[in-house]
Structure formats: C-alpha cells, structure tokens
Design an enzyme around this catalytic site. Structure first.
Site, PDB file in Angstrom:
ATOM      1  N   GLU A  51       0.887  -1.341  -0.026  1.00  0.00           N
ATOM      2  CA  GLU A  51      -0.187  -0.114   0.030  1.00  0.00           C
ATOM      3  C   GLU A  51       0.899   1.290   0.046  1.00  0.00           C
ATOM      4  O   GLU A  51       0.584   2.347  -0.562  1.00  0.00           O
ATOM      5  CB  GLU A  51      -0.979  -0.062   1.207  1.00  0.00           C
ATOM      6  N   PHE A 113     -12.162  -7.314  12.949  1.00  0.00           N
ATOM      7  CA  PHE A 113     -10.694  -8.071  12.246  1.00  0.00           C
ATOM      8  C   PHE A 113     -10.628  -6.972  11.286  1.00  0.00           C
ATOM      9  O   PHE A 113     -11.525  -6.122  10.377  1.00  0.00           O
ATOM     10  CB  PHE A 113     -11.324  -9.150  11.398  1.00  0.00           C
ATOM     11  N   GLN A 114      -9.325  -6.455  11.009  1.00  0.00           N
ATOM     12  CA  GLN A 114      -8.741  -5.651  10.339  1.00  0.00           C
ATOM     13  C   GLN A 114      -9.380  -4.145  10.344  1.00  0.00           C
ATOM     14  O   GLN A 114      -9.671  -3.386   9.386  1.00  0.00           O
ATOM     15  CB  GLN A 114      -8.946  -6.041   8.848  1.00  0.00           C
ATOM     16  N   LYS A 163     -17.941  -0.881   4.376  1.00  0.00           N
ATOM     17  CA  LYS A 163     -18.019  -2.092   3.258  1.00  0.00           C
ATOM     18  C   LYS A 163     -19.535  -2.215   3.042  1.00  0.00           C
ATOM     19  O   LYS A 163     -19.919  -2.449   1.949  1.00  0.00           O
ATOM     20  CB  LYS A 163     -17.480  -3.285   3.823  1.00  0.00           C
ATOM     21  N   MET A 470      23.589   9.489   3.570  1.00  0.00           N
ATOM     22  CA  MET A 470      23.566  10.811   4.191  1.00  0.00           C
ATOM     23  C   MET A 470      23.762  10.982   5.731  1.00  0.00           C
ATOM     24  O   MET A 470      24.536  11.554   6.405  1.00  0.00           O
ATOM     25  CB  MET A 470      22.200  11.444   3.884  1.00  0.00           C
TER      26      MET A 470
END
Lengths: 559, 163
Positions: A51, A113-114, A163, A470
């Site tokens: 993602e 969940f999630q 959803k 760096m």
C-alpha cells in the site's frame, strides 16, 4: 432511474472527475470496490505490491501531471500502510485522494478484524477526510474530496468507506458543482498589497526571487519566468520547485539551503529584498533563522495564509494563487537597475559552482549524475531521499516544472520507485528516470514487479555507496565517524536481483563503463532497466550548511 | 514575546469529527487550550465553539490562521479584540453544616447565585458570571470546604448587531 451499489457509484464518480488510474492493493473490506473496477471501462486499476507503494505511485502521478492521484487500499493494515504515503503527499501539498475500505458500520468501534480508526490515524497528515456510512453519500463525498484535494493549497483527502455502504444501492447523481460554504480559497492577491510589493521591487538594490514548490503546483512557471526576465532579478528555486525557472538561464542562482549553491545562500545573506513565491522558509532553506537574511525586506506570496510569517516575519504578505498574483505583478513591473548586485551574483556563481574532486579511478556519484544529464537532459527525474537526491538536485540542470520529483518535505525513503511508476503512467511519452540510493531502493523494491508487468521503460539508476550515505556523512562530521547502523555492504547484488525479478540488470564498477551502460539503458524500451552504479563509498555532499549555522557559514568542502 | 489570553469564537459545521480536528490543531503544535465549549447554534447544522487559549502574538496569529484553514470551520473571530460579552457557569458543592448554612446562603445572595441542591451536609450552588466574579465566589466559599467544583468553560459572543 435504476439504483446501483455504493462501489459502482464511487467508480462512476471518479470517472466523472477524470480519474484514469487508481493505484491500489486489494483486501477484504475493499473487495466490492475492486470488484466494481474489474470490468469498469475508462478507468484502470494498477495493482501495486504494497500500500505504501500504491500511495507513492498515486503521488508520483499527481506530481508529474498536476492531476489528482488516487490510491485505494483495504481497512486496517492496508490503510495504516498508506499513512506514510499520505503524509508524504501532505508535506509537499500534492493533490491526492486516498480511499480505504472500512469494516461494516455495525462493527465500527468493535475492534473488528482488520479495523483501524483511519480518520483518527490520518487526521494530522491529510487536508481533510470523510467517513462514508451510506451509499447515498458517495457521489457528493467524491466530488468534494476531488475539489478539496486540488484547490487552494492542494493536499491529500482521505475517504474511509464502510463495506456495507459499498454494497448497498442508491441512485447515482454526480453533483455538477461543488459548493462548500466553509471552504473558499482566496486566489486573487489584494491589489494594494501587490502595488506595495511592486514599489519595493522597483526601489531595491539587491533583490532576489525565491520560488518554491507552490510555483509548480499553481502552474505559474511561465509567470515566474516573465517576472524574472522583465525585472532582471536573479532567481533561486528550492528543491521542491526545481525546473520552475530554468537552471541554465543566466539569472538562475540554482537551489538554496543546506546543500544549495553558495551563490543562493550568500545572496540571501546580503539581499535587501526577498520575493518569496510559493515557498515556506523551510528550515532546510533558511538555516539558523537568527542569521537568515538579516538585511532583507520580505514579500511573501502564498495561497496558505498560515504559511506567511510562520518562520520569518514578512513585510508584505500577499495571500493568493501564485499564478494569478504574478500575472498581476507582471503588468506593473519594469526592469530594475541592479548592475553591482548582478556583478556580485555572477562572481559567486563563477567562483563557487557545484563541484567535486575525482578520487583515483573511483566512480564518483556526481560524475554519474552529470552523465545521466548529458544523455537524458529532457527526462523526468524521480529521486529518492539521501545523498543521491542532493547530487541529483545539484548536478542535473532542470529546465521545466515537474521535471524533478522527490519527497522534499517528509523525506520519505522508498518514495521514488513507486512514484516513478505513477509518473510514467501519467506521462507515457516521457523518459522517466529513477535515481535511487542503495538504502532507499530496498525499502520499496517490491514495486519493480508492477513496473515489469506493465512493461514500463523506467530507467532505475542506483547510486550505490554501500551505506545509508547521508546519515554516514553526518556521523563522519558530527559523531566521530561512529558508523552506527548505516553499513549496507550486506545488500544483495542489485543487478542480479533485477534479473531475478525479470528486469534488465547491469552493474557498473568502472568509470569507463558508466556511459556505455547509460547508452544501453536508453535502448531498452520494453521494460525497466536497473543499473547498479558502485560509487565511491565515503563521498560527501557539499556545500553544506551545518544544522544551527547561518547560510553565510556554508562549508564548501573538507580541506 | 509576552503571552496573552485570547478568546476565539468559532462557527463550525455540526459534523462528525470536527471537535477532534480543532483540538488536534492545538495538540499537534504544542499550543494550549485553557477551555473549550461547544454547543449547537439556532441552526442545528452549525455548532459554536468558544476557545480560550494563550500564547504570544505569533502563536495567536497561527492559531487564528489554522482554525480558518480547517475545512469544516465557517467563521473565526478573535473576540479579545472585539467588544464582547463572556459568561461562565460554575457548580460548587460546598460543605454546609446546618449552623453554617445561613452564612453560605448570604454569600450566594451577594454573588446572585442559586442553590440548586441541598442535603444535610452540603449545598450545591450555581454561579454565573465572568472570570473575576467566579473566582471571588469560589474564594469566599473555599473556607467552608469545597467538595466538588465543575465549570462550563467560557462562552462568549460579540456585543451588538448580527454577524
């Protein structure tokens, strides 16, 4: 009129807003949306491998095209993985819409969940956010989100989409106009303020233009050029604005700041008038604020009032869109007589160009950048974060806006490969070069897969010094060379790894192989080519203004 | 720079998450909220917030600009610089044995307060006013033993005409 699902309304609304690509990763709470995209026409889903990569790809697309980038992920971990990408876009004011699936409305707040509180998690790193709990709201929310993301000071807008609202059906009605009573960005500068600014410009002896990313975002590059050339005032353009004014022009002083040109930094210190346009006096530009531009009056043009007088007190603030304000100013300005100042500027430029010392037969990183510029002068360069980013900014001469893309504000390592993918989708006819580091490349290397799948002719050039360079440089200068957690000699062979992925992979260890390898890369157009340039391990980026020092105290190099 | 107290009047869309956006603006920048009061206006789609904060002139300017920048904020006014009315309400539960009740009720009378609850050992008193008056009332009641003290935080509006 027939009803259709919330997911279908989302897709139809995005199409109405001229979205052509969505960069995403599928997952449970976003499945109805991906299902709707499966056979949608006129809009394509580009599946990424993580993602974070999806968010950066949408961001890179937006930076390269000026259009709104769209990314899509599922709830919970999908959404939290987007956060770095959203924050990256936020810091650089990039127009983006990030859509996340959310659990069913009756489960929200139940530790389902999630599930994660996406609105809560993203609140400090986005311009605005919406939670959609009903399919009735979808079209209105999408239209508002696209409007907010792309107007005023642009930025990412999050749409968290439950959803059940994706599944439920409603009538599709896309609003023709968006009217948000509490959001009316001020685009026209105040005429009296503009007149005051012009008066200051005409009476200054040592004026300079200081242009930032806002000039690129507002597509004001032509107006900036006109202002500089009409008045004859020299220009420094920040890392975020590179290309807004051509670096090859005699009035260009190149980039200012921590690793900027001595000329630009000395000019700030001696100037009596700074005209800041879409730039925010960032700490990497100003150095120690107490020593910054002590003799200069400041004019500040910015669309975001909260940017004005935030770090540096301003004499003439002008709130408005850079393009419109500059167009008004251009009607009023005339050439200014500043010959002694220009002689000084030219002397600094001549005396202190960006330079480096060749060490024996080592491949010097700056040499690689110079050769890339020589062979691909018109390419779009997408750099990552670190030493190679600074060398890419210093040793490539940018002449067009949107030609240099990087994560300037947040400094997100791993940004560049997925952003280059987005840029290539947005500009299919341009050569897109990804200049990466060995540390940053490995952070999002998985996105090489979609680049191969879609046969994107990306040129991925790794400036490999086997260190987190760096940080190593700072350890060398400020931590007694205690190289804690920066040794990357255990990285794999990136050329072989590229081949294992299915891309062309080359390794360059000798100076004489640099150009032939680049020429070879130029000829590959059916997929990405990765060149691993093994460069001098301990080369540092100079000039350098150490943290806490003033711009006048720039270190030009180690004796 | 000297720190000053400012009262902001903020009209916002009466929507999910607005309070978090406003409070996050302060917490994310290390600014302080002395008090914050939210309530619906006559138009149920619009809420009004009264925010009391302090900081130097530069911080106050940033707070004003950042409040304006929030998408759901309709209008911001720094009431400190305007002619305005401010009020706060406090509920004080004070220890009150029967023999002391008379004294306490006299104090309540002086402050134009009201007794809103009574039981054998305590009185609960409501006082409305500006900051100075509330402080004076609390100071007068403290010697009797304050059991509980709850304040609404300031609410404020500009004097005169319509916005």
């Amino acid at each position: 009129m027939a009803t259709t699902s919330g997911a279908n309304i989302l897709i139809e609304s995005l199409k109405r807003a001229d979205v052509e690509y969505i960069f995403g990763v599928n997952g449970g709470a976003a499945m109805p949306i991906f299902d709707a995209l499966y056979d949608a026409e006129g809009i394509s889903l580009i599946p990424m491998r993580h993602e974070q990569g999806a968010a950066h790809a949408a961001d890179g697309y937006a930076r390269a095209t000026g259009k709104v980038g769209v990314t899509l992920a599922t709830s919970g971990p999908g959404a939290t993985n987007l956060v770095t990408g959203i924050a990256t876009a936020f810091m650089d004011s990039i127009p983006m819409v990030a859509i996340t699936g959310q659990v069913y409305t009756h489960l929200i707040g139940n530790d389902a969940f999630q599930e994660s509180d996406v609105i809560g998690v993203t609140r400090p790193v986005c311009k605005h956010s919406y939670l959609i709990k009903s399919s009735d709201e979808v079209a209105e929310v999408v239209a508002s989100a696209m409007h907010i993301a792309s107007t005023g000071r642009p930025g990412p807008v999050v749409i968290d989409f439950a959803k059940d609202a994706q599944i439920h059906e409603s009538l599709f009605h896309y609003p023709e106009q968006v009217n948000i009573r509490s959001y009316k960005p001020k685009v026209d500068g105040h005429p009296r303020q503009i007149a005051k600014a012009v008066e200051l410009i005409h009476s200054a002896e040592r004026p300079m233009l200081y242009a930032g990313g806002g000039v690129v975002l507002s597509n004001a590059s032509d107006e900036l050029r006109e202002l500089a050339i009409k008045t004859g005032i020299p220009v420094t353009v920040t890392l975020m604005g590179l290309g807004a004014f051509p670096e090859t022009h005699p009035l260009s002083m190149q980039m200012p700041g921590m690793h900027g040109s001595c000329c630009a930094n000395y000019a700030f210190t001696d100037s009596d008038l700074i005209i800041a346009i879409g730039a925010r006096f960032d700490d990497r530009v100003t150095g120690n604020l107490d020593k910054f531009a002590p003799n200069a009056k400041k004019i500040h043009i910015d669309i975001d009032a909260s940017c004005i007088s935030k770090n540096v007190p301003v004499d003439v603030p002008i709130v408005g869109d850079a393009k419109r304000v500059l167009a008004e100013m251009n009607k009023l300005v005339h050439h200014v007589e500043i010959e002694p100042w220009m002689r000084q500027i030219d002397e600094w430029k001549e005396k202190y160009p960006f330079e480096y010392q060749q060490k024996g037969d080592k491949v010097m990183p700056q040499y690689v950048i110079e050769q890339i510029y020589d062979i691909f002068p018109d390419a779009t360069v997408v750099a990552d974060v670190g030493q190679h980013q600074m060398w890419a900014a210093q040793h490539f001469m940018y002449t067009e806006p949107r030609q240099f893309i990087n994560s300037g504000g947040l400094g997100t390592m791993g940004f560049s490969l997925p952003a280059a993918i987005g840029a290539q989708f947005g500009c299919p006819d341009k050569t897109v070069i990804n200049i990466n580091g060995d540390g940053s490349y490995i952070m999002t290397i998985q996105e090489l897969i979609p680049a191969i799948t879609y046969k994107l002719p990306l040129k991925i050039f790794i400036i490999n010094n086997m260190y987190l360079g760096m940080v190593r440089q700072w350890q060398e200068l400020f931590h007694n060379k205690r190289y804690a957690a920066v040794d990357y000699h255990d990285n794999p062979d990136f050329a072989l790894l590229a081949q294992a992925f299915g891309a062309t992979g080359l390794r360059v260890e000798r100076v004489e192989d640099v150009r032939p390898a680049l020429e070879k890369a130029k000829g590959v157009d059916d997929g990405p080519v990765v060149i691993d340039f093994i460069v001098d391990e301990e080369e540092n980026v100079f000039p350098m203004v150490p943290a806490g020092a003033g711009l006048g105290d720039v270190i030009r190099g180690l004796a | 720079m000297a720190e000053e107290r400012h009262i902001f009047s903020v009209f916002v869309e009466n929507r999910f998450g607005v309070l978090a956006r406003v409070s996050g603006l302060f917490s994310g920048r290390g600014y302080n909220i002395d008090s914050l009061n939210v309530g619906e206006t006559d138009d149920p789609q619009i809420s009004h917030m009264t925010i009391v904060t302090h900081g130097d002139a530069q911080i106050i300017e940033q707070i004003y600009k950042h409040l304006n920048k929030l998408i759901d904020v309709i209008k911001v006014t720094d009431l400190t610089t305007e002619n305005h009315v401010e009020r706060e309400l406090v509920l004080i539960k004070v220890h009150a044995e029967p023999q002391k009740r008379g004294e306490i009720l006299q104090i309540v009378e002086i402050f134009r307060g009201r007794t809103v609850d009574v039981n054998p050992t305590t009185l609960t008193i409501e006082v409305t006013g500006d900051e100075g008056k509330l402080r004076a009332a609390v100071d007068m009641l403290r010697p009797y033993g304050i059991r509980d003290l709850v304040r609404t935080g300031k609410i404020a509006t500009m004097r005169g005409g319509v916005r």
